[in-house]
Scaffold this active site. Sequence first.
Site, PDB file in Angstrom:
ATOM      1  N   SER A  72    -107.070  15.391 -36.862  1.00 10.92           N
ATOM      2  CA  SER A  72    -106.210  14.204 -36.821  1.00 10.92           C
ATOM      3  C   SER A  72    -106.940  13.021 -36.197  1.00 10.92           C
ATOM      4  O   SER A  72    -106.465  11.885 -36.298  1.00 10.92           O
ATOM      5  CB  SER A  72    -104.915  14.501 -36.051  1.00 10.92           C
ATOM      6  OG  SER A  72    -105.205  14.849 -34.719  1.00 10.92           O
ATOM      7  N   HIS A  73    -108.058  13.244 -35.518  1.00 14.10           N
ATOM      8  CA  HIS A  73    -108.804  12.148 -34.892  1.00 14.10           C
ATOM      9  C   HIS A  73    -110.268  12.165 -35.301  1.00 14.10           C
ATOM     10  O   HIS A  73    -111.133  11.714 -34.562  1.00 14.10           O
ATOM     11  CB  HIS A  73    -108.598  12.185 -33.368  1.00 14.10           C
ATOM     12  CG  HIS A  73    -107.191  11.825 -33.014  1.00 14.10           C
ATOM     13  ND1 HIS A  73    -106.154  12.726 -33.124  1.00 14.10           N
ATOM     14  CD2 HIS A  73    -106.633  10.652 -32.644  1.00 14.10           C
ATOM     15  CE1 HIS A  73    -105.021  12.121 -32.802  1.00 14.10           C
ATOM     16  NE2 HIS A  73    -105.280  10.872 -32.510  1.00 14.10           N
ATOM     17  N   ASP A  81    -101.292  14.266 -36.783  1.00 11.44           N
ATOM     18  CA  ASP A  81    -101.073  15.574 -37.431  1.00 11.44           C
ATOM     19  C   ASP A  81     -99.925  15.485 -38.425  1.00 11.44           C
ATOM     20  O   ASP A  81     -99.952  16.123 -39.476  1.00 11.44           O
ATOM     21  CB  ASP A  81    -100.738  16.640 -36.383  1.00 11.44           C
ATOM     22  CG  ASP A  81    -101.937  17.518 -36.098  1.00 11.44           C
ATOM     23  OD1 ASP A  81    -102.867  17.531 -36.930  1.00 11.44           O
ATOM     24  OD2 ASP A  81    -101.940  18.173 -35.044  1.00 11.44           O
TER      25      ASP A  81
HETATM   26  P1  NDP Z   1    -103.488  20.287 -29.319  1.00 15.89           P
HETATM   27  O1  NDP Z   1    -102.094  20.762 -29.195  1.00 15.89           O
HETATM   28  O2  NDP Z   1    -104.254  20.609 -30.546  1.00 15.89           O
HETATM   29  O3  NDP Z   1    -104.345  20.826 -28.092  1.00 15.89           O
HETATM   30  C1  NDP Z   1    -103.972  20.534 -26.779  1.00 15.89           C
HETATM   31  C2  NDP Z   1    -104.915  21.111 -25.768  1.00 15.89           C
HETATM   32  O4  NDP Z   1    -104.572  22.497 -25.550  1.00 15.89           O
HETATM   33  C3  NDP Z   1    -106.378  21.115 -26.190  1.00 15.89           C
HETATM   34  O5  NDP Z   1    -107.160  20.855 -25.061  1.00 15.89           O
HETATM   35  C4  NDP Z   1    -106.565  22.513 -26.749  1.00 15.89           C
HETATM   36  O6  NDP Z   1    -107.912  22.963 -26.736  1.00 15.89           O
HETATM   37  C5  NDP Z   1    -105.709  23.312 -25.808  1.00 15.89           C
HETATM   38  N1  NDP Z   1    -105.238  24.566 -26.391  1.00 15.89           N
HETATM   39  C6  NDP Z   1    -104.663  24.746 -27.610  1.00 15.89           C
HETATM   40  N2  NDP Z   1    -104.360  26.048 -27.776  1.00 15.89           N
HETATM   41  C7  NDP Z   1    -104.740  26.706 -26.648  1.00 15.89           C
HETATM   42  C8  NDP Z   1    -104.684  28.049 -26.211  1.00 15.89           C
HETATM   43  N3  NDP Z   1    -104.179  28.998 -26.986  1.00 15.89           N
HETATM   44  N4  NDP Z   1    -105.160  28.350 -24.988  1.00 15.89           N
HETATM   45  C9  NDP Z   1    -105.682  27.387 -24.202  1.00 15.89           C
HETATM   46  N5  NDP Z   1    -105.765  26.086 -24.560  1.00 15.89           N
HETATM   47  C10 NDP Z   1    -105.294  25.750 -25.759  1.00 15.89           C
HETATM   48  O7  NDP Z   1    -103.547  18.698 -29.057  1.00 15.89           O
HETATM   49  P2  NDP Z   1    -102.561  17.581 -29.616  1.00 15.89           P
HETATM   50  O8  NDP Z   1    -102.313  17.836 -31.052  1.00 15.89           O
HETATM   51  O9  NDP Z   1    -101.422  17.413 -28.712  1.00 15.89           O
HETATM   52  O10 NDP Z   1    -103.509  16.290 -29.481  1.00 15.89           O
HETATM   53  C11 NDP Z   1    -104.616  16.168 -30.335  1.00 15.89           C
HETATM   54  C12 NDP Z   1    -105.432  14.956 -29.980  1.00 15.89           C
HETATM   55  O11 NDP Z   1    -104.715  13.783 -30.316  1.00 15.89           O
HETATM   56  C13 NDP Z   1    -105.825  14.798 -28.532  1.00 15.89           C
HETATM   57  O12 NDP Z   1    -107.237  14.735 -28.501  1.00 15.89           O
HETATM   58  C14 NDP Z   1    -105.215  13.485 -28.091  1.00 15.89           C
HETATM   59  O13 NDP Z   1    -106.013  12.717 -27.215  1.00 15.89           O
HETATM   60  C15 NDP Z   1    -105.067  12.778 -29.418  1.00 15.89           C
HETATM   61  N6  NDP Z   1    -103.995  11.776 -29.333  1.00 15.89           N
HETATM   62  C16 NDP Z   1    -104.334  10.475 -29.159  1.00 15.89           C
HETATM   63  C17 NDP Z   1    -103.350   9.517 -29.034  1.00 15.89           C
HETATM   64  C18 NDP Z   1    -103.667   8.098 -28.770  1.00 15.89           C
HETATM   65  O14 NDP Z   1    -102.758   7.316 -28.575  1.00 15.89           O
HETATM   66  N7  NDP Z   1    -104.893   7.682 -28.697  1.00 15.89           N
HETATM   67  C19 NDP Z   1    -101.941   9.868 -29.124  1.00 15.89           C
HETATM   68  C20 NDP Z   1    -101.699  11.301 -29.278  1.00 15.89           C
HETATM   69  C21 NDP Z   1    -102.702  12.208 -29.400  1.00 15.89           C
HETATM   70  P3  NDP Z   1    -108.714  23.076 -28.149  1.00 15.89           P
HETATM   71  O15 NDP Z   1    -108.914  21.655 -28.606  1.00 15.89           O
HETATM   72  O16 NDP Z   1    -109.974  23.791 -27.820  1.00 15.89           O
HETATM   73  O17 NDP Z   1    -107.822  23.866 -29.074  1.00 15.89           O
HETATM   74  O1  PYC Z   2    -101.983  11.086 -33.235  1.00 22.76           O
HETATM   75  O2  PYC Z   2    -100.258  10.473 -32.047  1.00 22.76           O
HETATM   76  C1  PYC Z   2    -101.369  10.258 -32.540  1.00 22.76           C
HETATM   77  C2  PYC Z   2    -102.034   8.967 -32.268  1.00 22.76           C
HETATM   78  C3  PYC Z   2    -101.461   7.816 -31.889  1.00 22.76           C
HETATM   79  C4  PYC Z   2    -102.466   6.880 -31.753  1.00 22.76           C
HETATM   80  C5  PYC Z   2    -103.633   7.494 -32.057  1.00 22.76           C
HETATM   81  N1  PYC Z   2    -103.348   8.782 -32.364  1.00 22.76           N
END
Ligand code: NDP
Ligand code: PYC
Length: 338
Positions: free
Chosen positions: A47-48, A188
């Site tokens: 997603s990123h 996502d």
């Molecule tokens: P995920 O739910 O994919 O993962 C969350 C964290 O939990 C990760 O560090 C992941 O590690 C870890 N994790 C997942 N499964 C396990 C497990 N079974 N045991 C231990 N740790 C686990 O992340 P999101 O989908 O919530 O977010 C994805 C990305 O989106 C992030 O990088 C976030 O910064 C970005 N984002 C950016 C935004 C913005 O405004 N700029 C807004 C929202 C999100 P691993 O990666 O190794 O699976």
């Molecule tokens: O995936 O939620 C998201 C997000 C928001 C801004 C950048 N990524």
Amino acid sequence: MSDLINLSLDQAFRLSNDVLANNGFCAAHAQAIARTITRGQADECHSHGLYRLLVCVKSMREGQVDPQALPTVTERSAAIVAADAHRAYSLLAFQTALPLLVQKARQVGVAAMVINNCFHFSALWPEIEAVTEHGLAALALTPSHSWVAPAGGSKPVFGTNPIAFGWPRVGHNPFVFDFATSAIARGDIELHRRANRPLPEHCAVDDQGQPTTDALAAMSGAMLTFGGHKGSALAAMVELLAGALINDMTSMESMAFDNGVGATPLHGELILAFDPQLFANGNAEEGARRAEEMFAAIVDQGARLPSQRRYDARRRSEEQGVFIPRALYEDILKLLDK
Ligand code: NDP
Ligand code: PYC
């Protein structure tokens, strides 16, 4: 014909850089963005990763993002470094202000980087890793657009509001977690829509407040926080610390500014850095030993540390390159035509 396209990391970076440069981004922004997008793809954070090129270019073509503005970095206090991104993407501002953040954390023990006026699209872990590389612990927060309802409600108030944390480790990749405070990231949901796949349950409600697994209905309704009231409180904390506290937009204000364009959110970001030597009064090694005991207690029972999946993906991508859907690759190639 395979539905996946394989690109080496170098090809992924050059494709990203060319798309951005062809669309008017100056070299410094194009490189900073292309590096982060390539890293996202390499770590299989789909997603990123390369998908973000579509959003980056759209936001610029809609006249929202300045593709050339260079950040201004100022020392606000002994512990605070401020970077004004001047309505460009956040990444160059972070990169420019990082040396001063590190210097201040080493001098004061804890230091903050405040980024203002930035369009923000990226995962936070690349920034967290950039801080932990200096032997510092790190915490980063940022709002987004108001897509997410508070627990108990059905109207969007919060952004997807990620929180990321990193702890440096000797001889290992840092301990890093990085997650949206929504049950699923907005990116996502967009990928589920592109692939015509239903969302997991309990991630969103439609515009009537009814549970939905339809990506489009979720996008016009409201996303939900993870962990009910707990995620909701954390999302509110992100709005306060990385919005109100740093005198920048909340997710609701960012959404109002967007005015239906559908561009990347415009707001601020807060990054904190902690120096283990100063906090432990010169005995950080003892703290590091305790941390390693805790990590061992996790992995020795077969559980995994957060980011382990990413680090494994990174190793694979270094050897085999990255794989992206053909449809995404074709959409990215179209961005090369102005
Ligand atoms: P995920 O739910 O994919 O993962 C969350 C964290 O939990 C990760 O560090 C992941 O590690 C870890 N994790 C997942 N499964 C396990 C497990 N079974 N045991 C231990 N740790 C686990 O992340 P999101 O989908 O919530 O977010 C994805 C990305 O989106 C992030 O990088 C976030 O910064 C970005 N984002 C950016 C935004 C913005 O405004 N700029 C807004 C929202 C999100 P691993 O990666 O190794 O699976
Ligand atoms: O995936 O939620 C998201 C997000 C928001 C801004 C950048 N990524």
